[in-house]
Design a protein around this motif. Structure first.
Motif, PDB file in Angstrom:
ATOM      1  N   GLY A  76      -7.902  75.763   1.555  1.00  0.00           N
ATOM      2  CA  GLY A  76      -8.843  76.655   1.204  1.00  0.00           C
ATOM      3  C   GLY A  76      -9.182  76.710  -0.119  1.00  0.00           C
ATOM      4  N   ILE A  77      -9.142  75.593  -0.719  1.00  0.00           N
ATOM      5  CA  ILE A  77      -9.506  75.497  -2.411  1.00  0.00           C
ATOM      6  C   ILE A  77     -10.625  74.443  -2.203  1.00  0.00           C
ATOM      7  N   SER A  78     -11.184  74.410  -3.644  1.00  0.00           N
ATOM      8  CA  SER A  78     -12.418  73.298  -3.954  1.00  0.00           C
ATOM      9  C   SER A  78     -11.752  71.892  -4.049  1.00  0.00           C
ATOM     10  N   ARG A  79     -12.423  70.824  -3.761  1.00  0.00           N
ATOM     11  CA  ARG A  79     -11.777  69.659  -4.298  1.00  0.00           C
ATOM     12  C   ARG A  79     -11.728  69.422  -5.596  1.00  0.00           C
ATOM     13  N   GLY A  80     -12.855  70.125  -6.390  1.00  0.00           N
ATOM     14  CA  GLY A  80     -12.585  70.087  -7.725  1.00  0.00           C
ATOM     15  C   GLY A  80     -11.213  70.648  -8.372  1.00  0.00           C
ATOM     16  N   GLU A  81     -10.783  71.941  -7.679  1.00  0.00           N
ATOM     17  CA  GLU A  81      -9.662  72.412  -8.007  1.00  0.00           C
ATOM     18  C   GLU A  81      -8.401  71.619  -7.814  1.00  0.00           C
TER      19      GLU A  81
END
Length: 140
Positions: A17-22
């Protein structure tokens, strides 16, 4: 988790549930070949997944941002997909729905938004049909 299990970066980001950037930021401290592999796409190994989970759990206790918050719109910007808003005493950018004529959000509108990353938030709710639409925004 066995040592032969792998998962792609996009699948892992979606699962956590996190962005690929994170996830990319978290991956920078890992060792290529030991924790992840570069095939046509990045694939995490079991050891890398464990370290990513440890970092997420350690960071979760540091700063808690509410999942959904009320923000007050301060102004529109040239990009019709964004508005500037205020969250507490912070100025943040909010991604909003728009039409060919721009967006229907105005300064002073109170909206609900979900935190994405950094100072970026995403509007959560129905797209306003006209400025001041009571189904999409509220006033003070």
């Amino acid at each position: 988790m066995t040592s032969t299990e792998t998962i792609s970066e996009s699948e892992l980001a979606q699962t956590l549930g996190i962005s690929r950037g994170e996830l990319k930021r978290l991956r920078e401290s890992l060792v290529e070949g030991e924790h992840y592999k570069r095939t046509p796409e990045i694939v995490f190994l079991a050891s890398g997944i464990d370290l990513i989970l440890e970092k997420i759990n350690a960071g979760a206790s540091a700063v808690q941002v509410p999942a959904l918050a009320k923000l007050t719109i301060l102004q529109q910007v040239l990009n019709p997909r964004l508005v500037l808003a205020q969250h507490g005493n912070l100025r943040v950018r909010v991604k909003v729905p728009h039409t060919a004529k721009g967006n229907h959000f105005r300064a002073g509108d109170i909206i609900q938004a979900r935190h994405v990353e950094g100072d970026l938030w995403a509007y959560h709710g129905p797209a306003p049909r006209f400025p001041g639409d009571p189904l999409a925004v509220s006033k003070k």
